[in-house]
Design a protein around this motif. Structure first.
Motif, PDB file in Angstrom:
ATOM      1  N   SER A  92       6.351  32.114  44.576  1.00  0.00           N
ATOM      2  CA  SER A  92       6.621  30.743  44.141  1.00  0.00           C
ATOM      3  C   SER A  92       8.042  30.319  44.505  1.00  0.00           C
ATOM      4  CB  SER A  92       6.403  30.603  42.632  1.00  0.00           C
ATOM      5  OG  SER A  92       7.384  31.343  41.922  1.00  0.00           O
ATOM      6  N   GLY A  93       8.865  31.273  44.963  1.00  0.00           N
ATOM      7  CA  GLY A  93      10.251  30.977  45.274  1.00  0.00           C
ATOM      8  C   GLY A  93      10.485  30.697  46.745  1.00  0.00           C
ATOM      9  N   HIS A  94      11.705  30.290  47.042  1.00  0.00           N
ATOM     10  CA  HIS A  94      12.140  29.978  48.401  1.00  0.00           C
ATOM     11  C   HIS A  94      13.247  30.969  48.748  1.00  0.00           C
ATOM     12  CE1 HIS A  94       9.874  26.194  48.545  1.00  0.00           C
ATOM     13  NE2 HIS A  94      10.133  26.165  47.256  1.00  0.00           N
ATOM     14  N   TRP A  95      12.867  32.121  49.302  1.00  0.00           N
ATOM     15  CA  TRP A  95      13.775  33.229  49.539  1.00  0.00           C
ATOM     16  C   TRP A  95      14.306  33.237  50.959  1.00  0.00           C
ATOM     17  CZ3 TRP A  95      14.990  35.815  45.268  1.00  0.00           C
ATOM     18  CH2 TRP A  95      14.101  35.768  44.199  1.00  0.00           C
ATOM     19  N   LEU A  96      15.543  33.711  51.118  1.00  0.00           N
ATOM     20  CA  LEU A  96      16.072  34.007  52.444  1.00  0.00           C
ATOM     21  C   LEU A  96      15.471  35.330  52.893  1.00  0.00           C
ATOM     22  CD1 LEU A  96      19.908  33.250  52.336  1.00  0.00           C
ATOM     23  CD2 LEU A  96      18.159  32.055  53.625  1.00  0.00           C
ATOM     24  N   ASP A  97      15.183  35.466  54.155  1.00  0.00           N
ATOM     25  CA  ASP A  97      14.624  36.696  54.691  1.00  0.00           C
ATOM     26  C   ASP A  97      15.769  37.619  55.101  1.00  0.00           C
ATOM     27  OD1 ASP A  97      12.954  38.630  55.657  1.00  0.00           O
ATOM     28  OD2 ASP A  97      12.477  37.562  57.516  1.00  0.00           O
ATOM     29  N   LEU A  98      16.212  38.463  54.166  1.00  0.00           N
ATOM     30  CA  LEU A  98      17.305  39.391  54.428  1.00  0.00           C
ATOM     31  C   LEU A  98      16.749  40.810  54.461  1.00  0.00           C
ATOM     32  CD1 LEU A  98      19.979  37.942  51.950  1.00  0.00           C
ATOM     33  CD2 LEU A  98      19.807  37.544  54.405  1.00  0.00           C
ATOM     34  N   PRO A  99      16.632  41.418  55.631  1.00  0.00           N
ATOM     35  CA  PRO A  99      16.043  42.750  55.732  1.00  0.00           C
ATOM     36  C   PRO A  99      16.761  43.811  54.899  1.00  0.00           C
ATOM     37  CG  PRO A  99      16.408  41.814  57.917  1.00  0.00           C
ATOM     38  CD  PRO A  99      17.030  40.886  56.927  1.00  0.00           C
ATOM     39  N   THR A 100      18.085  43.679  54.760  1.00  0.00           N
ATOM     40  CA  THR A 100      18.838  44.685  54.008  1.00  0.00           C
ATOM     41  C   THR A 100      18.840  44.439  52.505  1.00  0.00           C
ATOM     42  OG1 THR A 100      20.877  43.447  54.350  1.00  0.00           O
ATOM     43  CG2 THR A 100      20.351  45.171  55.959  1.00  0.00           C
ATOM     44  N   ALA A 101      18.471  43.247  52.071  1.00  0.00           N
ATOM     45  CA  ALA A 101      18.466  42.927  50.639  1.00  0.00           C
ATOM     46  C   ALA A 101      17.389  41.890  50.337  1.00  0.00           C
ATOM     47  CB  ALA A 101      19.833  42.423  50.208  1.00  0.00           C
ATOM     48  N   VAL A 141      16.425  32.537  39.110  1.00  0.00           N
ATOM     49  CA  VAL A 141      16.126  33.941  39.354  1.00  0.00           C
ATOM     50  C   VAL A 141      14.938  34.141  40.286  1.00  0.00           C
ATOM     51  CG1 VAL A 141      17.204  34.793  37.236  1.00  0.00           C
ATOM     52  CG2 VAL A 141      14.788  34.160  37.230  1.00  0.00           C
ATOM     53  N   SER A 142      14.083  33.151  40.407  1.00  0.00           N
ATOM     54  CA  SER A 142      12.961  33.244  41.344  1.00  0.00           C
ATOM     55  C   SER A 142      13.114  32.293  42.522  1.00  0.00           C
ATOM     56  CB  SER A 142      11.644  32.945  40.616  1.00  0.00           C
ATOM     57  OG  SER A 142      11.379  33.933  39.654  1.00  0.00           O
ATOM     58  N   CYS A 143      14.272  31.650  42.650  1.00  0.00           N
ATOM     59  CA  CYS A 143      14.550  30.701  43.744  1.00  0.00           C
ATOM     60  C   CYS A 143      13.472  29.621  43.835  1.00  0.00           C
ATOM     61  CB  CYS A 143      14.667  31.430  45.087  1.00  0.00           C
ATOM     62  SG  CYS A 143      16.077  32.532  45.193  1.00  0.00           S
ATOM     63  N   ASN A 144      12.948  29.204  42.708  1.00  0.00           N
ATOM     64  CA  ASN A 144      11.869  28.212  42.717  1.00  0.00           C
ATOM     65  C   ASN A 144      12.285  26.865  42.133  1.00  0.00           C
ATOM     66  OD1 ASN A 144      12.060  29.155  40.109  1.00  0.00           O
ATOM     67  ND2 ASN A 144       9.868  29.203  39.747  1.00  0.00           N
ATOM     68  N   GLY A 157       5.983  54.588  45.886  1.00  0.00           N
ATOM     69  CA  GLY A 157       5.022  55.640  45.555  1.00  0.00           C
ATOM     70  C   GLY A 157       4.611  56.427  46.791  1.00  0.00           C
ATOM     71  N   ASN A 158       3.682  57.369  46.595  1.00  0.00           N
ATOM     72  CA  ASN A 158       3.233  58.255  47.672  1.00  0.00           C
ATOM     73  C   ASN A 158       2.622  57.503  48.843  1.00  0.00           C
ATOM     74  OD1 ASN A 158       4.073  60.499  46.308  1.00  0.00           O
ATOM     75  ND2 ASN A 158       2.083  60.900  45.380  1.00  0.00           N
ATOM     76  N   THR A 159       1.952  56.397  48.576  1.00  0.00           N
ATOM     77  CA  THR A 159       1.287  55.653  49.654  1.00  0.00           C
ATOM     78  C   THR A 159       2.057  54.406  50.067  1.00  0.00           C
ATOM     79  OG1 THR A 159      -0.030  54.419  48.053  1.00  0.00           O
ATOM     80  CG2 THR A 159      -0.994  56.459  48.933  1.00  0.00           C
ATOM     81  N   GLY A 160       3.202  54.150  49.448  1.00  0.00           N
ATOM     82  CA  GLY A 160       3.988  52.959  49.754  1.00  0.00           C
ATOM     83  C   GLY A 160       4.765  53.084  51.049  1.00  0.00           C
ATOM     84  N   ASP A 161       5.225  51.932  51.516  1.00  0.00           N
ATOM     85  CA  ASP A 161       6.032  51.923  52.733  1.00  0.00           C
ATOM     86  C   ASP A 161       7.453  51.418  52.483  1.00  0.00           C
ATOM     87  OD1 ASP A 161       5.678  49.214  52.377  1.00  0.00           O
ATOM     88  OD2 ASP A 161       4.565  48.896  54.236  1.00  0.00           O
ATOM     89  N   GLY A 162       7.789  51.163  51.216  1.00  0.00           N
ATOM     90  CA  GLY A 162       9.140  50.754  50.855  1.00  0.00           C
ATOM     91  C   GLY A 162       9.453  49.292  51.052  1.00  0.00           C
ATOM     92  N   THR A 163       8.487  48.489  51.441  1.00  0.00           N
ATOM     93  CA  THR A 163       8.742  47.063  51.650  1.00  0.00           C
ATOM     94  C   THR A 163       8.796  46.343  50.314  1.00  0.00           C
ATOM     95  OG1 THR A 163       6.391  46.579  51.915  1.00  0.00           O
ATOM     96  CG2 THR A 163       7.653  47.026  53.930  1.00  0.00           C
ATOM     97  N   CYS A 164       9.461  45.223  50.327  1.00  0.00           N
ATOM     98  CA  CYS A 164       9.602  44.413  49.123  1.00  0.00           C
ATOM     99  C   CYS A 164       8.811  43.127  49.285  1.00  0.00           C
ATOM    100  CB  CYS A 164      11.078  44.080  48.898  1.00  0.00           C
ATOM    101  SG  CYS A 164      11.392  43.047  47.457  1.00  0.00           S
ATOM    102  N   THR A 165       8.116  42.727  48.243  1.00  0.00           N
ATOM    103  CA  THR A 165       7.396  41.466  48.228  1.00  0.00           C
ATOM    104  C   THR A 165       8.048  40.572  47.180  1.00  0.00           C
ATOM    105  OG1 THR A 165       5.351  42.610  48.784  1.00  0.00           O
ATOM    106  CG2 THR A 165       5.144  40.380  47.922  1.00  0.00           C
ATOM    107  N   CYS A 166       8.503  39.403  47.605  1.00  0.00           N
ATOM    108  CA  CYS A 166       9.160  38.466  46.690  1.00  0.00           C
ATOM    109  C   CYS A 166       8.121  37.651  45.939  1.00  0.00           C
ATOM    110  CB  CYS A 166      10.053  37.514  47.477  1.00  0.00           C
ATOM    111  SG  CYS A 166      11.316  38.315  48.472  1.00  0.00           S
ATOM    112  N   ASP A 167       8.525  37.128  44.774  1.00  0.00           N
ATOM    113  CA  ASP A 167       7.697  36.178  44.025  1.00  0.00           C
ATOM    114  C   ASP A 167       7.431  34.999  44.946  1.00  0.00           C
ATOM    115  OD1 ASP A 167       6.670  34.194  42.390  1.00  0.00           O
ATOM    116  OD2 ASP A 167       8.371  34.155  41.032  1.00  0.00           O
ATOM    117  N   CYS A 195      14.601  39.584  48.596  1.00  0.00           N
ATOM    118  CA  CYS A 195      14.464  39.002  47.251  1.00  0.00           C
ATOM    119  C   CYS A 195      15.792  38.956  46.500  1.00  0.00           C
ATOM    120  CB  CYS A 195      13.425  39.744  46.419  1.00  0.00           C
ATOM    121  SG  CYS A 195      11.834  39.958  47.232  1.00  0.00           S
ATOM    122  N   SER A 196      16.902  38.767  47.225  1.00  0.00           N
ATOM    123  CA  SER A 196      18.200  38.747  46.553  1.00  0.00           C
ATOM    124  C   SER A 196      18.959  37.445  46.763  1.00  0.00           C
ATOM    125  CB  SER A 196      19.066  39.910  47.043  1.00  0.00           C
ATOM    126  OG  SER A 196      19.354  39.772  48.416  1.00  0.00           O
ATOM    127  N   ALA A 197      18.481  36.571  47.648  1.00  0.00           N
ATOM    128  CA  ALA A 197      19.201  35.329  47.926  1.00  0.00           C
ATOM    129  C   ALA A 197      18.216  34.189  48.170  1.00  0.00           C
ATOM    130  CB  ALA A 197      20.104  35.501  49.144  1.00  0.00           C
TER     131      ALA A 197
END
Length: 104
Positions: free
Chosen positions: A21-30, A42-45, A9-19, A32-34
């Motif tokens: 409750s999951g255990h996500w890999l920190d992939l800057p280019t993707a 689907v939630s890596c939980n 949106g107009n005030t957003g910065d384009g960052t992604c916040t993962c669920d 919440c995908s691994a």
């Protein structure tokens, strides 16, 4: 694609916040995908079982959480070992039903 929430949106910065409750890999280019190793769903939980005898968990966002057994092993955690053909009740005329859904 992932399953995170984008700060858009107009005030957003384009960052992604993962669920969280999951255990996500920190992939800057993707983000919440691994999943981190040892997690699936689907939630890596969901936690993978401990697979034995060289079996590995089908992990990741699209994983099933099942142990994928090495040839000659069977059962939910690959604990069962197929007996050599000469020792089994089939007397060399059958085959072991190996894999995670096998019965030996």
């Amino acid at each position: 694609g992932g399953v995170g929430t984008c700060n858009d949106g107009n005030t957003g910065d384009g960052t992604c916040t993962c669920d969280m409750s999951g255990h996500w890999l920190d992939l800057p280019t993707a983000p919440c995908s691994a999943c981190q190793p040892g997690y699936w769903g689907v939630s890596c939980n969901l936690t993978c079982p401990v697979c034995e005898n060289g079996g590995v968990c089908d992990e990741g966002v699209l994983g099933t959480g099942e142990c994928l057994c090495q040839p000659g092993y069977w059962g939910p955690t690959c604990k069962g070992e197929c007996k050599p053909a000469l020792d089994n009740i089939c007397h060399g005329n059958g085959m072991c039903l190996d894999g995670s859904g096998g019965s030996g």
